[in-house]
Design a protein around this motif. Sequence first.
Motif, PDB file in Angstrom:
ATOM      1  N   ALA A  34      -0.090  14.096   4.942  1.00  0.00           N
ATOM      2  CA  ALA A  34       1.154  13.482   5.403  1.00  0.00           C
ATOM      3  C   ALA A  34       0.888  12.087   5.959  1.00  0.00           C
ATOM      4  CB  ALA A  34       1.805  14.359   6.460  1.00  0.00           C
ATOM      5  N   PHE A  35      -0.216  11.939   6.665  1.00  0.00           N
ATOM      6  CA  PHE A  35      -0.549  10.656   7.273  1.00  0.00           C
ATOM      7  C   PHE A  35      -0.895   9.610   6.218  1.00  0.00           C
ATOM      8  CE2 PHE A  35      -3.494   7.821   9.540  1.00  0.00           C
ATOM      9  CZ  PHE A  35      -2.616   7.381  10.515  1.00  0.00           C
ATOM     10  N   THR A  36      -1.472  10.036   5.108  1.00  0.00           N
ATOM     11  CA  THR A  36      -1.807   9.108   4.022  1.00  0.00           C
ATOM     12  C   THR A  36      -0.560   8.406   3.513  1.00  0.00           C
ATOM     13  OG1 THR A  36      -3.709  10.430   3.407  1.00  0.00           O
ATOM     14  CG2 THR A  36      -2.868   8.945   1.739  1.00  0.00           C
ATOM     15  N   ASN A  37       0.539   9.120   3.416  1.00  0.00           N
ATOM     16  CA  ASN A  37       1.789   8.500   2.975  1.00  0.00           C
ATOM     17  C   ASN A  37       2.223   7.392   3.930  1.00  0.00           C
ATOM     18  OD1 ASN A  37       2.015  10.130   0.720  1.00  0.00           O
ATOM     19  ND2 ASN A  37       3.149  11.703   1.820  1.00  0.00           N
ATOM     20  N   ILE A  38       2.059   7.620   5.227  1.00  0.00           N
ATOM     21  CA  ILE A  38       2.423   6.603   6.212  1.00  0.00           C
ATOM     22  C   ILE A  38       1.547   5.365   6.049  1.00  0.00           C
ATOM     23  CG2 ILE A  38       2.464   6.072   8.687  1.00  0.00           C
ATOM     24  CD1 ILE A  38       3.170   9.040   9.134  1.00  0.00           C
ATOM     25  N   VAL A  39       0.239   5.577   5.913  1.00  0.00           N
ATOM     26  CA  VAL A  39      -0.679   4.444   5.778  1.00  0.00           C
ATOM     27  C   VAL A  39      -0.404   3.683   4.485  1.00  0.00           C
ATOM     28  CG1 VAL A  39      -3.100   3.792   5.519  1.00  0.00           C
ATOM     29  CG2 VAL A  39      -2.440   5.477   7.215  1.00  0.00           C
ATOM     30  N   ASN A  40      -0.174   4.397   3.397  1.00  0.00           N
ATOM     31  CA  ASN A  40       0.153   3.724   2.132  1.00  0.00           C
ATOM     32  C   ASN A  40       1.422   2.902   2.273  1.00  0.00           C
ATOM     33  OD1 ASN A  40      -2.075   4.685   0.763  1.00  0.00           O
ATOM     34  ND2 ASN A  40      -1.009   6.485  -0.016  1.00  0.00           N
ATOM     35  N   SER A  41       2.403   3.405   2.997  1.00  0.00           N
ATOM     36  CA  SER A  41       3.637   2.651   3.222  1.00  0.00           C
ATOM     37  C   SER A  41       3.374   1.392   4.032  1.00  0.00           C
ATOM     38  CB  SER A  41       4.669   3.521   3.940  1.00  0.00           C
ATOM     39  OG  SER A  41       5.036   4.611   3.144  1.00  0.00           O
ATOM     40  N   VAL A  42       2.495   1.489   5.037  1.00  0.00           N
ATOM     41  CA  VAL A  42       2.147   0.312   5.836  1.00  0.00           C
ATOM     42  C   VAL A  42       1.464  -0.737   4.966  1.00  0.00           C
ATOM     43  CG1 VAL A  42       0.638  -0.513   7.702  1.00  0.00           C
ATOM     44  CG2 VAL A  42       2.033   1.519   8.040  1.00  0.00           C
ATOM     45  N   VAL A  43       0.544  -0.295   4.114  1.00  0.00           N
ATOM     46  CA  VAL A  43      -0.156  -1.247   3.242  1.00  0.00           C
ATOM     47  C   VAL A  43       0.816  -1.891   2.262  1.00  0.00           C
ATOM     48  CG1 VAL A  43      -1.882  -1.466   1.417  1.00  0.00           C
ATOM     49  CG2 VAL A  43      -2.416  -0.191   3.471  1.00  0.00           C
ATOM     50  N   LYS A  44       1.662  -1.087   1.637  1.00  0.00           N
ATOM     51  CA  LYS A  44       2.603  -1.630   0.644  1.00  0.00           C
ATOM     52  C   LYS A  44       3.747  -2.391   1.291  1.00  0.00           C
ATOM     53  CE  LYS A  44       1.581   1.696  -2.942  1.00  0.00           C
ATOM     54  NZ  LYS A  44       1.994   2.898  -3.647  1.00  0.00           N
ATOM     55  N   GLY A  45       4.189  -1.946   2.480  1.00  0.00           N
ATOM     56  CA  GLY A  45       5.341  -2.575   3.101  1.00  0.00           C
ATOM     57  C   GLY A  45       5.026  -3.742   4.001  1.00  0.00           C
ATOM     58  N   ILE A  46       3.807  -3.799   4.563  1.00  0.00           N
ATOM     59  CA  ILE A  46       3.469  -4.877   5.500  1.00  0.00           C
ATOM     60  C   ILE A  46       2.331  -5.743   4.989  1.00  0.00           C
ATOM     61  CG2 ILE A  46       2.639  -5.390   7.826  1.00  0.00           C
ATOM     62  CD1 ILE A  46       4.077  -2.847   8.767  1.00  0.00           C
ATOM     63  N   ILE A  47       1.218  -5.113   4.634  1.00  0.00           N
ATOM     64  CA  ILE A  47       0.033  -5.893   4.253  1.00  0.00           C
ATOM     65  C   ILE A  47       0.259  -6.605   2.924  1.00  0.00           C
ATOM     66  CG2 ILE A  47      -2.405  -5.750   3.629  1.00  0.00           C
ATOM     67  CD1 ILE A  47      -2.655  -3.593   5.781  1.00  0.00           C
ATOM     68  N   ASN A  48       0.764  -5.903   1.926  1.00  0.00           N
ATOM     69  CA  ASN A  48       1.004  -6.548   0.632  1.00  0.00           C
ATOM     70  C   ASN A  48       1.979  -7.723   0.742  1.00  0.00           C
ATOM     71  OD1 ASN A  48      -0.813  -5.049  -0.798  1.00  0.00           O
ATOM     72  ND2 ASN A  48       0.684  -3.656  -1.681  1.00  0.00           N
ATOM     73  N   PRO A  49       3.089  -7.634   1.489  1.00  0.00           N
ATOM     74  CA  PRO A  49       3.946  -8.814   1.633  1.00  0.00           C
ATOM     75  C   PRO A  49       3.255  -9.977   2.345  1.00  0.00           C
ATOM     76  CG  PRO A  49       5.201  -6.856   2.139  1.00  0.00           C
ATOM     77  CD  PRO A  49       3.779  -6.425   1.986  1.00  0.00           C
ATOM     78  N   VAL A  50       2.407  -9.670   3.340  1.00  0.00           N
ATOM     79  CA  VAL A  50       1.667 -10.749   4.005  1.00  0.00           C
ATOM     80  C   VAL A  50       0.742 -11.425   3.006  1.00  0.00           C
ATOM     81  CG1 VAL A  50      -0.086 -11.243   5.762  1.00  0.00           C
ATOM     82  CG2 VAL A  50       1.841  -9.757   6.313  1.00  0.00           C
ATOM     83  N   VAL A  51       0.052 -10.610   2.203  1.00  0.00           N
ATOM     84  CA  VAL A  51      -0.800 -11.172   1.153  1.00  0.00           C
ATOM     85  C   VAL A  51       0.064 -11.928   0.155  1.00  0.00           C
ATOM     86  CG1 VAL A  51      -2.322 -10.585  -0.777  1.00  0.00           C
ATOM     87  CG2 VAL A  51      -2.618  -9.460   1.424  1.00  0.00           C
TER      88      VAL A  51
END
Length: 158
Positions: A34-51
């Motif tokens: 369940a936690f993996t989904n949260i982390v993947n969302s953070v990477v796709k929703g926050i880190i990828n847009p910053v990149v």
Amino acid sequence: MSEKKETTVWQGFKAFLMRGNVVDLAVAVVIGAAFTNIVNSVVKGIINPVVGAIGTKSLDSYNSCLKDPCKVAADGTVKSGIPIMWGSVLGATLTFVITAAVVYFLMVLPMSKYLARHEARKKAREGTQEVIEVTELEVLKEIRDALVAQRGSGYGGR
């Protein structure tokens, strides 16, 4: 005789399942999924847009070409060349680091501090218990010595 063996195997299996480590591991796997989904969302929703503000929209689109010309379709299939998809590796690494940091700081660190406090309290209680036992032992020795002295003086006076 085989019925007895099956009962023993079943009891052993049941005991294995009921051990704390197995149950803890099962809970950890479910929470981790369940936690993996949260982390993947953070990477796709926050880190990828910053990149994306610096370069392309997604880390997955960063690559280098080992053999020209590199052409990769939108679905990720390689049309020509040999691309090295280092952006995907970087994204997976960031996901791992974020997951490890959150697990450590929100689960492992607080639990280890709690267990250390619990162990310190237990040792303090054991230390107090030892002091009480030693004091009781000393009192009993004094009573014994007093009785021996009393008996000795009682016999000498008769």
